[in-house]
Write a protein that holds these residues in place. Structure first.
Motif, mmCIF file in Angstrom:
data_model
loop_
_atom_site.group_PDB
_atom_site.id
_atom_site.type_symbol
_atom_site.label_atom_id
_atom_site.label_comp_id
_atom_site.label_asym_id
_atom_site.label_seq_id
_atom_site.Cartn_x
_atom_site.Cartn_y
_atom_site.Cartn_z
ATOM 1 N N LEU A 29 0.817 -1.216 0.000
ATOM 2 C CA LEU A 29 0.000 0.000 0.000
ATOM 3 C C LEU A 29 0.846 1.259 0.000
ATOM 4 N N SER A 30 1.927 1.215 0.723
ATOM 5 C CA SER A 30 2.772 2.411 0.814
ATOM 6 C C SER A 30 3.536 2.685 -0.487
ATOM 7 N N GLU A 72 -7.080 2.583 -7.946
ATOM 8 C CA GLU A 72 -7.949 1.396 -7.989
ATOM 9 C C GLU A 72 -7.264 0.199 -7.333
ATOM 10 N N LEU A 73 -6.003 0.012 -7.643
ATOM 11 C CA LEU A 73 -5.246 -1.082 -7.046
ATOM 12 C C LEU A 73 -5.083 -0.852 -5.547
ATOM 13 N N SER A 74 -4.832 0.378 -5.164
ATOM 14 C CA SER A 74 -4.697 0.702 -3.738
ATOM 15 C C SER A 74 -5.968 0.362 -2.975
ATOM 16 N N GLU A 75 -7.111 0.699 -3.565
ATOM 17 C CA GLU A 75 -8.384 0.413 -2.898
ATOM 18 C C GLU A 75 -8.606 -1.090 -2.750
ATOM 19 N N ARG A 76 -8.256 -1.859 -3.772
ATOM 20 C CA ARG A 76 -8.435 -3.317 -3.694
ATOM 21 C C ARG A 76 -7.502 -3.916 -2.648
ATOM 22 N N ILE A 77 -6.279 -3.445 -2.599
ATOM 23 C CA ILE A 77 -5.341 -3.961 -1.603
ATOM 24 C C ILE A 77 -5.785 -3.549 -0.201
ATOM 25 N N ARG A 78 -6.284 -2.327 -0.070
ATOM 26 C CA ARG A 78 -6.798 -1.873 1.235
ATOM 27 C C ARG A 78 -7.954 -2.773 1.685
ATOM 28 N N SER A 79 -8.827 -3.118 0.758
ATOM 29 C CA SER A 79 -9.946 -4.010 1.057
ATOM 30 C C SER A 79 -9.441 -5.398 1.462
#
Length: 82
Positions: free
Chosen positions: A30-31, A38-45
């Motif tokens: 994430l960092s 979009e990828l950040s949101e999926r990884i956060r999820s």
């Protein structure tokens, strides 16, 4: 019967350590991908799902009056960091 319980506890500890390792890896990713929303949101999820799974596994271990393996958890996190 005792052997079955030992296998279950060992499996739960291993699974918990894997979730802890995944949490470390996902947090690190994430960092590094801030420019891909979009990828950040999926990884956060996925990170939130992983944290919930680790919490559930810990709850199962606590219900059996067993704890997670601090050694396995630390080893997994160290591996994920490397």
């Amino acid at each position: 019967m005792a052997e079955s319980r030992e296998w279950l506890v060992q499996w739960l500890r291993d699974a918990h350590a894997m979730e802890e390792q995944a949490e470390t890896m996902l947090s690190g990713q994430l960092s590094r991908i801030e420019s891909y929303p979009e990828l950040s949101e999926r990884i956060r999820s996925h990170l939130e799902e992983t944290k919930e799974q680790a919490r559930r596994l810990k709850s199962c271990l606590d219900g059996l009056d067993e704890g997670s393996s601090m050694l396995k958890d630390a080893g997994g996190k160290l591996t994920a960091t490397a």
